[in-house]
Design an enzyme around this catalytic site. Structure first.
Site, PDB file in Angstrom:
ATOM      1  N   CYS A 249     -10.494  10.466   1.879  1.00  0.00           N
ATOM      2  CA  CYS A 249     -10.416   9.210   1.450  1.00  0.00           C
ATOM      3  C   CYS A 249      -8.944   9.127   0.638  1.00  0.00           C
ATOM      4  CB  CYS A 249     -11.688   8.720   0.747  1.00  0.00           C
ATOM      5  SG  CYS A 249     -11.309   6.865   0.100  1.00  0.00           S
TER       6      CYS A 249
ATOM      7  N   HIS B 256     -13.590   1.550  -6.350  1.00  0.00           N
ATOM      8  CA  HIS B 256     -13.902   2.940  -6.340  1.00  0.00           C
ATOM      9  C   HIS B 256     -14.805   3.168  -7.697  1.00  0.00           C
ATOM     10  CE1 HIS B 256     -11.629   4.204  -3.030  1.00  0.00           C
ATOM     11  NE2 HIS B 256     -10.811   3.127  -3.021  1.00  0.00           N
TER      12      HIS B 256
ATOM     13  N   CYS C 214      -6.965   1.226   3.016  1.00  0.00           N
ATOM     14  CA  CYS C 214      -7.133   2.645   3.519  1.00  0.00           C
ATOM     15  C   CYS C 214      -5.958   3.465   3.388  1.00  0.00           C
ATOM     16  CB  CYS C 214      -7.726   2.577   4.894  1.00  0.00           C
ATOM     17  SG  CYS C 214      -8.191   4.042   5.705  1.00  0.00           S
TER      18      CYS C 214
ATOM     19  N   GLU D  43     -18.238   7.063   1.113  1.00  0.00           N
ATOM     20  CA  GLU D  43     -17.064   5.966   1.291  1.00  0.00           C
ATOM     21  C   GLU D  43     -18.158   4.722   1.899  1.00  0.00           C
ATOM     22  OE1 GLU D  43     -13.672   5.306   3.750  1.00  0.00           O
ATOM     23  OE2 GLU D  43     -13.040   7.551   3.686  1.00  0.00           O
TER      24      GLU D  43
ATOM     25  N   GLY E 199      -9.452   6.802  -2.551  1.00  0.00           N
ATOM     26  CA  GLY E 199     -10.321   7.541  -3.411  1.00  0.00           C
ATOM     27  C   GLY E 199      -9.555   8.482  -4.133  1.00  0.00           C
TER      28      GLY E 199
END
Ligand code: API
Length: 283
Positions: A227, A169, A76, A218, A230
């Site tokens: 994100c 992703h 994260c 997400e 991301g």
């Protein structure tokens, strides 16, 4: 009545409930359900998920991240910047550069302070992107990459580039980000059978060789304001497709991140981290 002490923080509006395992004790079997309960905006605190900060045998700290559906993720990016600010501000370290262990591997965070000594932003060395299908995971030849591959999503073709930053992703380039129905297309790809562990879905409009507009659905949390992993994946996908240079300004709903995929092969993310509140949860 004893409760659970927590800190709510956000990175560009992507917010999490932090539990400090140096102070609190949680049982492994309660974690997924606790993440769902604290994330609930009606009966809980309200957040995109829950993040645990604790000791590590391999690094200075360990971070675990749970989406608001209770699923545990392997990384994260926004969460890492918040962990770095938290441990620095609360005296859990006397260093301004330290390693954090995630399920997706070790990363290194560097605190940037202002003239007042307060944390202004954090740069995280996110390590190298992983591009093979086996690393995502994604069905197909495990030793192959997914760069501008067209997949069928309920009869509609989407061209994706798949990048793992420890978590998976699927990046899609669009001409006009305002025309994307993120709430419809996002889950259709998140749960696509090609992704046995599901996938985070990013929609990118290229503004220039060093600038993109970014939206995200997400895995496990739905639409969020930002994100971090991301944004890293989007920059890598743009560079792989020769549409971006190595340093990218990413405009997310909640604000901007600077992502750089350096010649050392590592991806660096720089951005803010903010407190919302400290509290006690009685759920
Ligand atoms: N939903 C992600 C985890 C949170 C990542 C995101 N909030 C970030 O800042 O990188 C996953 O299931 O892989």
């Amino acid at each position: 009545m004893t409760g659970l002490k927590f800190t709510k923080m956000h990175g560009l509006g992507n917010n999490y409930i932090y539990v400090n395992l140096f102070e609190e004790r949680l049982r492994e079997e309660e974690l997924a359900d606790l993440a769902v309960r604290v994330s609930n905006v009606n009966t809980g605190i309200g957040s995109d998920g829950m993040i645990l900060i604790g000791p590590s045998e391999r690094a200075d700290f360990r971070m675990r991240v749970f989406n608001n559906d209770g699923s545990e993720a392997k990384n994260c990016g926004n969460g890492l910047r918040m962990v770095a600010k938290y441990v620095y501000d609360r005296g859990l370290t006397d260093k301004d550069q330290f390693q954090i262990e995630t399920l997706g591997g070790l990363v290194e965070a560097k605190i940037q302070t202002g003239s007042d000594g307060k944390v202004e932003e954090v740069t995280v060395d996110m390590g190298p992107p992983r591009l093979l299908k086996k690393d995502l995971p994604m069905l197909g030849d495990p030793e192959s990459k997914t760069i501008s591959e067209t997949i069928d999503v309920d009869g509609v073709p989407y061209t994706i580039t798949a990048v793992s930053m420890g978590n998976p992703h699927a990046v899609i380039f669009v001409d006009d980000i305002t025309q994307v129905d993120v709430a419809a297309v996002g889950p259709a790809i998140e749960f696509h059978p090609l992704f046995p562990e599901r996938v985070n879905v990013e929609f990118i409009q290229v503004v220039g060789r060093g600038e993109i507009i970014f939206r995200v659905w997400e895995r496990g949390s739905g639409i969020t304001q930002a994100c971090g992993t991301g944004a890293c994946a989007a920059a890598v996908a743009g560079i792989l497709n020769a549409r971006l240079d190595r340093k990218v300004l990413v405009h997310l709903l909640g604000g901007d991140l600077v992502i750089e995929w350096k010649e050392d092969g590592h991806v660096y993310m720089t951005g803010p981290a903010e407190y919302v509140c400290d509290g006690v949860y009685y759920g």
